[in-house]
Design an enzyme around this catalytic site. Sequence first.
Site, PDB file in Angstrom:
ATOM      1  N   PRO A 109      33.994  48.066  52.496  1.00  0.00           N
ATOM      2  CA  PRO A 109      32.854  47.461  53.385  1.00  0.00           C
ATOM      3  C   PRO A 109      32.085  46.932  51.735  1.00  0.00           C
ATOM      4  O   PRO A 109      31.344  45.886  52.698  1.00  0.00           O
ATOM      5  CB  PRO A 109      32.250  48.723  53.742  1.00  0.00           C
ATOM      6  CG  PRO A 109      33.151  49.725  54.551  1.00  0.00           C
ATOM      7  CD  PRO A 109      34.101  49.454  52.659  1.00  0.00           C
ATOM      8  N   GLY A 115      36.818  35.862  55.043  1.00  0.00           N
ATOM      9  CA  GLY A 115      36.181  35.278  53.706  1.00  0.00           C
ATOM     10  C   GLY A 115      35.061  33.913  54.721  1.00  0.00           C
ATOM     11  O   GLY A 115      34.538  33.678  54.431  1.00  0.00           O
ATOM     12  N   GLU A 116      36.052  33.847  55.801  1.00  0.00           N
ATOM     13  CA  GLU A 116      35.679  32.639  56.089  1.00  0.00           C
ATOM     14  C   GLU A 116      34.196  32.449  57.642  1.00  0.00           C
ATOM     15  O   GLU A 116      33.875  32.136  57.669  1.00  0.00           O
ATOM     16  CB  GLU A 116      36.586  31.453  56.582  1.00  0.00           C
ATOM     17  CG  GLU A 116      37.143  31.085  54.836  1.00  0.00           C
ATOM     18  CD  GLU A 116      38.548  30.244  54.747  1.00  0.00           C
ATOM     19  OE1 GLU A 116      39.241  30.773  55.918  1.00  0.00           O
ATOM     20  OE2 GLU A 116      38.808  29.022  55.157  1.00  0.00           O
TER      21      GLU A 116
HETATM   22  N1  MCN Z   1      38.069  42.457  52.118  1.00  0.00           N
HETATM   23  C1  MCN Z   1      38.205  43.989  52.570  1.00  0.00           C
HETATM   24  N2  MCN Z   1      38.900  44.062  54.473  1.00  0.00           N
HETATM   25  C2  MCN Z   1      39.138  43.289  54.476  1.00  0.00           C
HETATM   26  C3  MCN Z   1      39.454  41.897  54.419  1.00  0.00           C
HETATM   27  C4  MCN Z   1      38.826  41.028  53.169  1.00  0.00           C
HETATM   28  O1  MCN Z   1      37.492  43.817  52.214  1.00  0.00           O
HETATM   29  N3  MCN Z   1      40.226  43.501  55.676  1.00  0.00           N
HETATM   30  C5  MCN Z   1      37.096  41.831  51.510  1.00  0.00           C
HETATM   31  C6  MCN Z   1      38.126  41.781  50.015  1.00  0.00           C
HETATM   32  O2  MCN Z   1      37.108  42.521  49.206  1.00  0.00           O
HETATM   33  C7  MCN Z   1      38.493  40.700  49.827  1.00  0.00           C
HETATM   34  C8  MCN Z   1      37.110  39.291  50.405  1.00  0.00           C
HETATM   35  O3  MCN Z   1      37.221  40.131  51.277  1.00  0.00           O
HETATM   36  O4  MCN Z   1      39.039  40.035  48.502  1.00  0.00           O
HETATM   37  C9  MCN Z   1      38.397  38.549  51.266  1.00  0.00           C
HETATM   38  O5  MCN Z   1      39.397  38.559  51.122  1.00  0.00           O
HETATM   39  P1  MCN Z   1      39.831  36.887  52.430  1.00  0.00           P
HETATM   40  O6  MCN Z   1      39.296  37.580  54.029  1.00  0.00           O
HETATM   41  O7  MCN Z   1      41.308  37.356  52.722  1.00  0.00           O
HETATM   42  O8  MCN Z   1      40.035  35.923  51.762  1.00  0.00           O
HETATM   43  P2  MCN Z   1      40.791  35.278  50.775  1.00  0.00           P
HETATM   44  O9  MCN Z   1      40.521  36.993  49.341  1.00  0.00           O
HETATM   45  O10 MCN Z   1      42.141  35.184  50.718  1.00  0.00           O
HETATM   46  O11 MCN Z   1      39.334  34.368  49.835  1.00  0.00           O
HETATM   47  C10 MCN Z   1      39.463  33.010  50.495  1.00  0.00           C
HETATM   48  C11 MCN Z   1      38.623  33.309  51.404  1.00  0.00           C
HETATM   49  C12 MCN Z   1      37.889  31.230  51.334  1.00  0.00           C
HETATM   50  S1  MCN Z   1      39.482  30.675  52.632  1.00  0.00           S
HETATM   51  C13 MCN Z   1      37.209  30.589  51.380  1.00  0.00           C
HETATM   52  S2  MCN Z   1      36.763  29.372  51.126  1.00  0.00           S
HETATM   53  C14 MCN Z   1      35.793  31.476  50.455  1.00  0.00           C
HETATM   54  C15 MCN Z   1      35.782  32.943  50.548  1.00  0.00           C
HETATM   55  O12 MCN Z   1      36.859  33.897  50.691  1.00  0.00           O
HETATM   56  N4  MCN Z   1      35.787  31.418  49.081  1.00  0.00           N
HETATM   57  C16 MCN Z   1      34.810  32.146  48.551  1.00  0.00           C
HETATM   58  N5  MCN Z   1      35.016  34.242  50.209  1.00  0.00           N
HETATM   59  C17 MCN Z   1      34.424  33.211  48.752  1.00  0.00           C
HETATM   60  N6  MCN Z   1      33.312  34.685  48.172  1.00  0.00           N
HETATM   61  C18 MCN Z   1      33.208  33.554  47.008  1.00  0.00           C
HETATM   62  N7  MCN Z   1      32.451  34.748  45.679  1.00  0.00           N
HETATM   63  N8  MCN Z   1      33.207  32.646  46.277  1.00  0.00           N
HETATM   64  C19 MCN Z   1      33.983  31.465  46.948  1.00  0.00           C
HETATM   65  O13 MCN Z   1      34.153  30.561  46.912  1.00  0.00           O
HETATM   66 MO1  MOS Z   2      39.157  28.343  52.333  1.00  0.00          MO
HETATM   67  S1  MOS Z   2      37.919  26.769  52.817  1.00  0.00           S
HETATM   68  O1  MOS Z   2      40.761  28.231  52.947  1.00  0.00           O
HETATM   69  O2  MOS Z   2      39.363  27.834  50.143  1.00  0.00           O
END
Ligand code: MCN
Ligand code: MOS
Length: 760
Positions: free
Chosen positions: A654, A726-727
Amino acid sequence: MTIMAPRKFGDSSDGVVGGRQTRFEGDLKVTGAAKYALEHPVENLAHGVLVPSTIPAGRVVSVDAQAALASPGVLLVLTPEDDFGMRVATDWGGNRPDEPYYPLSREVRYNGEPVAAVIAESREQAVAAAKLIRVTYEEAPHVASLDDPNAGEGNLLEHLSASWGDAEAAYAAAPVKVEAEYKTPREYHVAMEPHGLTAKWDGDQLTVWEPSQWSHGMARSYAEWFGLPFENVHLISPFIGGGFGSKGAALAHGAVAAFAARKLGRPVKLALTRPQNFTGYGGRAATRQTIKLGATKDGVLQAIVHRGASETSTYGVWPEQTGAATPIMYKVENLSSEHRVVPVNTVTPGALRGPGKNPSAFGIETAMDELAAQLGMDPLELRLKNYADRDYQSGKPWSTRRLREAMTEGAEAFGWSKRNHAPRSMRDGRTLIGWGMACGTFPVIQAPSEAMIRILGNGRVEVVSGAIDMGQGTYTILAQTAAEIFGVPVDQVEVHLGDSRMPGSAIAGGSMLAGSILGAVHKAASAARDELIGLALSEPNSPLRDTGANTLTFSGGRVSVGGEGPSLTLPELMQSLGRDVLEIRRNTLPDGASMEDQRQAWTTMAKVEGPTMGEYSMHSWCAHFAEVRVDEDFGTVRLSRMVSAFDCGRLYNPRMVESQWRGGIIMGIGQALLEEGLVDMRNGRTVNNNVADYLVPTNADVPDIQVISVGVPDYNASALGGKGVGEVGIVGVAPAIANAVFHATGKRVRELPVTLEKLI
Ligand code: MCN
Ligand code: MOS
């Protein structure tokens, strides 16, 4: 480099999945010990700089490099004349044309396209010499932007259209109607770490230190360019200073650096300047969309008609899908949505946090607010009234959709019930106060991944994966997963990431990485634990052998039979087994996947699955509530309060999630009030291509942001029950703020950003 856990751990209960473990690599980052790509020390470096085109369209007639070549320290000048001997590569894998590739193009398709490069002993020498290059162009007519009168209507993308019922007829018959056009400008990533790389050859082996969202995918592109086997390229990217979508693909400047390094027989470092970052990879495309909503007098939606368009380049198609959110937000029996792309003279736009969903939400969520205003209805009530009980586009049930809870719990925390719904009804002296809301969504995307677990004789647990942490928290959640499975404190775990020679992984993109890679790490760690249990119960020297147990418990750093009887630490157990290391590698592909399946899975997008591939429709959801204070005389808008509630399923950490949500919301504040790439219509140049003139929010622009989780585990979405995080945070922020501005002022701004000149 070994990535160690932070010195301070907080609660030991934080070090498991679902715990609030602090950032695993945080110490390294704040002490400066973390090395970013361009900081990696390489001997005998040469330095490259690009020479960008100064015209928006046409061709390079000649490049006069004489003065540059005679300038001190210059080693090489590259121009479109050079025989690069490279082949076209793909960003995402799949079929590629068998054509030569010229990273320095003779055709000029946008202002800022690289047309020459200078390599010198020092960066300063390269910069000085680059200024001496004289390029002669033959200019052609250009289309500067979507707003250019010559831009035209563009091309309809059938596969992005959605249609059911008879939307036009239902709209015509509806007693209440709203129709409006919404616009969003070009927006840019402006990650703190700019693009750049160091490329080094050893024979036919290429090493690239470059910030990356996808080590395996980018290594494949380099291999394709040079006709090498994938294994010959080694892309290293353990730390990334933000990507936000811009670092998922290998780009022209990478090709130039790698080519120059090979030609010179010397490693080459090439860093883009901040202005070049605005053309090195495209930002979010400018969009426009028209939305028509038809409803009954008591606010039941009858029809949605949506027509959208976004800019693309003249040589590539990137659709910024204005209809991405429109069909799934509300219950509606008649819908028609179409999207067009309009080629203009720009670098091909690209992925920027929440692509598609983001501008799409600006359209539909502002239109819903307009409908509520016309009906004299609470916009929250309107949304709840038209709540989608299923996905009307795919016809599938939601796997989980706690958007109702997000709306009601967010409203409760914000105090929404105290809102007087009339515009201009709340003020504090000369300051108008407005409350606005909007919803957001982002699809659950799934992809296979692979991970390796290594248990060392000293009891340390290593997690190894090519996955990326650009700040999201990948290191942290992988460490928590391994710590939980082996019942050890997080500081007994090491995590190694960001390397194309490590096990393959989904891209850190599309909010798909956490769910994907956690599945692989969980599987590998569980398999390693099972293997340890088997050995501990069968090896002659194991003290646990004669316990008669059929399984063992890993807890509090010890291995035992359900916490009873003899117990061993991991090092003791490894010693009794006579093992220095136990190594297990697992992937989440179906059993028996071939080598070719594996290659495709890690280096291409071939095995990525969208939100409706299975029985359900799977998405993350959110509801944002914003309070703005608008100066009545000057039209300045300050965001003073924000409450956002999210359904992202189970949260692995979280603390990391809240930071992701807030980060997304802060980017949304920028989008709502500040960010705008301004195009000079005379030459197609983005005028404010630097961080002084391209405004992003600073601390003073960001109020207290309260974030709330209303999610429940969704085991269709991922192995451990989480959905993407993340998005989704950015999606819906801009309309929530613009709707608050309408509530404050009575003035509807349909074009982002909401700046003071649009209010007075
Ligand atoms: N997480 C979690 N529980 C979940 C899902 C995610 O705890 N159910 C947390 C984790 O710490 C995980 C983070 O959230 O590492 C992001 O997870 P996720 O949603 O799966 O995204 P990705 O790891 O695929 O990261 C990519 C996403 C995208 S597409 C963009 S654009 C973006 C983002 O993440 N760019 C970022 N967050 C960013 N954060 C930082 N600091 N810098 C970027 O460039
Ligand atoms: Mo995120 S815009 O899908 O890297």
